[in-house]
Enzyme design. Structure first.
Site, short mmCIF file in Angstrom:
data_model
loop_
_atom_site.label_atom_id
_atom_site.label_comp_id
_atom_site.label_asym_id
_atom_site.label_seq_id
_atom_site.Cartn_x
_atom_site.Cartn_y
_atom_site.Cartn_z
N ARG A 210 0.85 -1.18 0.00
CA ARG A 210 0.00 0.00 0.00
C ARG A 210 0.89 1.24 0.00
NH1 ARG A 210 -2.19 0.81 5.43
NH2 ARG A 210 -0.88 2.65 5.49
N HIS B 12 -3.72 4.49 4.28
CA HIS B 12 -4.78 3.49 4.37
C HIS B 12 -6.07 4.06 3.80
CE1 HIS B 12 -7.30 0.30 5.91
NE2 HIS B 12 -8.05 1.20 6.51
N TYR C 271 3.63 5.91 11.40
CA TYR C 271 3.97 4.54 11.78
C TYR C 271 4.79 3.79 10.73
CZ TYR C 271 -0.19 3.71 8.84
OH TYR C 271 -1.10 3.70 7.81
#
Length: 362
Positions: A256, A260, A269
């Site tokens: 990805r 998200h 993160y």
């Protein structure tokens, strides 16, 4: 590809490497391989432009939360191309390209990201995208069993992300499919992250494909950024299901690249170097290199294709933005073929409230 009953190897099946070079035999692409390859490229490019358009609309306040498709176009296109019109598709929100390949109109999809309930054409045999994590895998198995019991030569495909493999629904779908030999293909798009949770926190298994072993289901690990490999494995799995040989589990290794969703900040993160390394494995760039090297596509033709796709999606967006919103009670129209007494009562309560509200304003 050599047929294996269970393939739990950590080496993903690959036909097209990161440099766009064939490292395996070209799969069966039908009577016109060049046209098929161009079709793959067009569909992947369309998906990326579509994704960028919806993100732009969301930033303008004209679309709802959206999950970027960037970097996952090869899996989404490759898993849908082998399907026939009667085959069913049940996916999450990351497989918009699969729906486009199956024939869902661009305006319908864009309208849905305005936050409204569109009417999916029945003939596409696509369920509306599933937001509840993992539930669509059970739906796919149910559709497959319905086809099997009725003698319908249809195959169902269920697609989820790596995070959904931690849900009970995923494991229940595998168990039921394995026991009853459902004509279904279950695909896990392993893009490395379930929002902020990395893959290694989802399962101690060496791969998600390895989990098929426990359910007695043939499983394959595939390079999810290699459109040729995804298509080849999916084609064989669909043929296997249609022949009555039962289900297959496929894990596609991809990444990805974007956030998200538009509500997420992945810089909090994720390591930027990790993202950069995967950008070098871009599935569209990989296929473009192959097309250029085999003189199937030129730079000028590519630029013209991109312009045409931009215009097509901009036109669809204009049409979808001009469509009136659903009436509040319209969502009851999509609950089932008919409403239960309880749902009928709820609908009447809503209409009563709306009438009172309207009378109060007047």
């Amino acid at each position: 590809m050599t047929t294996q009953q269970i393939d739990t190897s950590l080496v993903p099946y690959q036909l097209l490497n990161e440099e766009g070079q064939l490292v395996g035999p070209m799969p069966d692409l039908g009577p016109s391989p060049s046209e098929t390859l161009l079709g793959f490229y067009r569909a992947m490019s369309q998906a990326r432009i579509f994704s960028n358009k919806i993100i732009a609309l969301q930033r303008q306040g004209r679309a709802t939360t959206f999950g970027s498709l960037l970097g996952q176009e090869a899996t989404a296109v490759g898993l849908a191309v082998p399907l026939q019109p009667q085959d069913w598709l049940a996916t999450s929100y990351r497989e918009i390209a699969s729906h486009i390949v199956k024939g869902v109109p661009l305006t319908t999809l864009i309208y849905s990201f305005r936050g409204f309930t569109p009417s999916y054409p029945r003939e596409t045999h696509c369920l509306p995208i599933q937001i509840v994590i993992g539930t669509q895998m059970l739906h796919a198995v149910g559709l497959a069993m319905g086809a099997k019991l009725s003698g319908d030569p249809a195959v169902a495909v269920g697609v989820c992300g790596d995070g959904a493999t931690s849900e009970g629904d995923f494991n229940e779908a595998l168990n039921f499919a394995g026991v009853f030999q459902a004509p279904v293909v279950l695909v896990v798009q392993n893009n490395g992250w379930a929002i902020s949770v990395p893959r290694h926190r989802q399962s101690a298994a060496p791969s998600f494909a390895a989990r098929g072993l426990g359910f007695g289901i043939p499983s394959h690990l595939v390079d999810g950024n290699d459109i040729l490999a995804v298509y080849d494995v999916m084609r064989q799995a669909v043929e296997r299901a249609r022949s009555g040989a039962g289900p297959t589990l496929i894990e596609t290794l991809t990444y990805r690249i974007g956030a998200h969703t538009t509500a997420d900040d992945p810089t909090r993160y994720r390591d930027a170097q990790e993202v950069a390394s995967w950008q070098g494995k871009d599935p569209i760039t990989r296929l473009r290199r192959l097309l250029f090297s085999q003189e199937i596509l030129t730079e000028a033709q590519d630029q013209e294709m991109q312009r045409e796709l931009e215009n097509e999606i901009n036109q669809a967006a204009s049409e979808a933005l001009a469509m009136p919103p659903n009436a509040p009670e319209a969502f009851f129209d999509w609950m089932g073929e008919g409403l239960s007494p309880r749902l009928q009562a709820q609908r009447e309560d809503l209409l009563h409230y709306m009438r009172q509200h309207q009378d109060g304003r007047e």
